[in-house]
Design a protein around this motif. Sequence first.
Motif, mmCIF file in Angstrom:
data_model
loop_
_atom_site.group_PDB
_atom_site.id
_atom_site.type_symbol
_atom_site.label_atom_id
_atom_site.label_comp_id
_atom_site.label_asym_id
_atom_site.label_seq_id
_atom_site.Cartn_x
_atom_site.Cartn_y
_atom_site.Cartn_z
ATOM 1 N N LEU A 7 65.580 52.524 36.398
ATOM 2 C CA LEU A 7 64.705 51.775 35.489
ATOM 3 C C LEU A 7 63.721 52.688 34.763
ATOM 4 C CD1 LEU A 7 64.038 48.542 37.545
ATOM 5 C CD2 LEU A 7 65.067 48.655 35.256
ATOM 6 N N THR A 20 64.938 42.624 30.805
ATOM 7 C CA THR A 20 63.750 42.536 31.632
ATOM 8 C C THR A 20 63.797 43.440 32.854
ATOM 9 O OG1 THR A 20 63.576 40.224 30.957
ATOM 10 C CG2 THR A 20 62.257 40.891 32.842
ATOM 11 N N ASP A 21 65.005 43.600 33.435
ATOM 12 C CA ASP A 21 65.071 44.270 34.731
ATOM 13 C C ASP A 21 66.536 44.504 35.091
ATOM 14 O OD1 ASP A 21 64.208 45.247 37.205
ATOM 15 O OD2 ASP A 21 63.389 43.335 37.899
ATOM 16 N N ASP A 31 68.442 43.826 38.880
ATOM 17 C CA ASP A 31 68.074 43.258 40.168
ATOM 18 C C ASP A 31 68.530 44.148 41.324
ATOM 19 O OD1 ASP A 31 70.781 42.686 40.681
ATOM 20 O OD2 ASP A 31 70.537 40.522 40.447
ATOM 21 N N ARG A 45 65.058 33.495 33.325
ATOM 22 C CA ARG A 45 65.733 34.755 33.662
ATOM 23 C C ARG A 45 67.209 34.472 33.920
ATOM 24 N NH1 ARG A 45 62.259 39.063 35.726
ATOM 25 N NH2 ARG A 45 63.766 39.500 37.360
ATOM 26 N N ARG A 91 67.392 52.200 42.008
ATOM 27 C CA ARG A 91 67.016 51.184 41.031
ATOM 28 C C ARG A 91 65.738 51.609 40.306
ATOM 29 N NH1 ARG A 91 63.410 47.066 41.383
ATOM 30 N NH2 ARG A 91 63.702 45.430 39.832
ATOM 31 N N ARG A 104 70.772 36.427 35.180
ATOM 32 C CA ARG A 104 71.375 37.576 35.841
ATOM 33 C C ARG A 104 72.801 37.737 35.334
ATOM 34 N NH1 ARG A 104 74.726 37.971 39.982
ATOM 35 N NH2 ARG A 104 74.608 39.814 41.272
ATOM 36 N N TRP A 114 72.502 50.369 30.381
ATOM 37 C CA TRP A 114 73.164 49.570 31.403
ATOM 38 C C TRP A 114 74.574 49.227 30.976
ATOM 39 C CZ3 TRP A 114 75.535 44.884 32.004
ATOM 40 C CH2 TRP A 114 75.706 44.445 33.321
ATOM 41 N N LEU A 133 64.477 49.026 27.673
ATOM 42 C CA LEU A 133 63.884 48.053 28.580
ATOM 43 C C LEU A 133 62.772 47.319 27.834
ATOM 44 C CD1 LEU A 133 63.828 47.012 31.531
ATOM 45 C CD2 LEU A 133 62.121 48.768 32.012
#
Length: 170
Positions: free
Chosen positions: A119, A143-144, A146, A159, A115, A161, A26, A125
């Motif tokens: 992922l 974690t992720d 969005d 969490r 997405r 962002r 990322w 991850l």
Amino acid sequence: MSFAACLAVADVFDAVAPQADVALKWPNDPLLNGRKAAGVLLESAGGGGRLDWLAVGVGVNLAHAPPQEPGAWPPTSVAAETGAAPDPETALAHLAAALAGWTARLEADGFAPLRAAWLARAARLGEKVTARLPRETVEGVFTDIDATGALVLTCSGARRRIAAADVFFA
């Protein structure tokens, strides 16, 4: 579009380096065997909620990689990972076709399928990440991503962002 371009590069790597481990760091770094083999940058302009233009830049290390810079992700090339550099025109043809496919999917179905595909290839991850922002450094578990493409970290049970940062793995 950054995610579409990264997925397109991953498709190129699947075609020209089928035995390599392909992952995405990322937000915009395709990896071969855990090393940075490409990068994606976007430039745009607009105003008032409209986009006037968008340029997507993709650099792929086919035959050579730049020297390692202190603190930077370790670089590599397709040739270093496979023993042979693909023909640039062949790689470009794969990239153009893959980018057209991912762009069409984005336009038709929105970000959700990109997405999910991104992922599925996400590097590290579920592991600890350090995100360096302009005014702070944040540590947490990756974690992720969005629905907007932002990095989601779990920090002390909450969490967080993050829309833009330099990301480093422990």
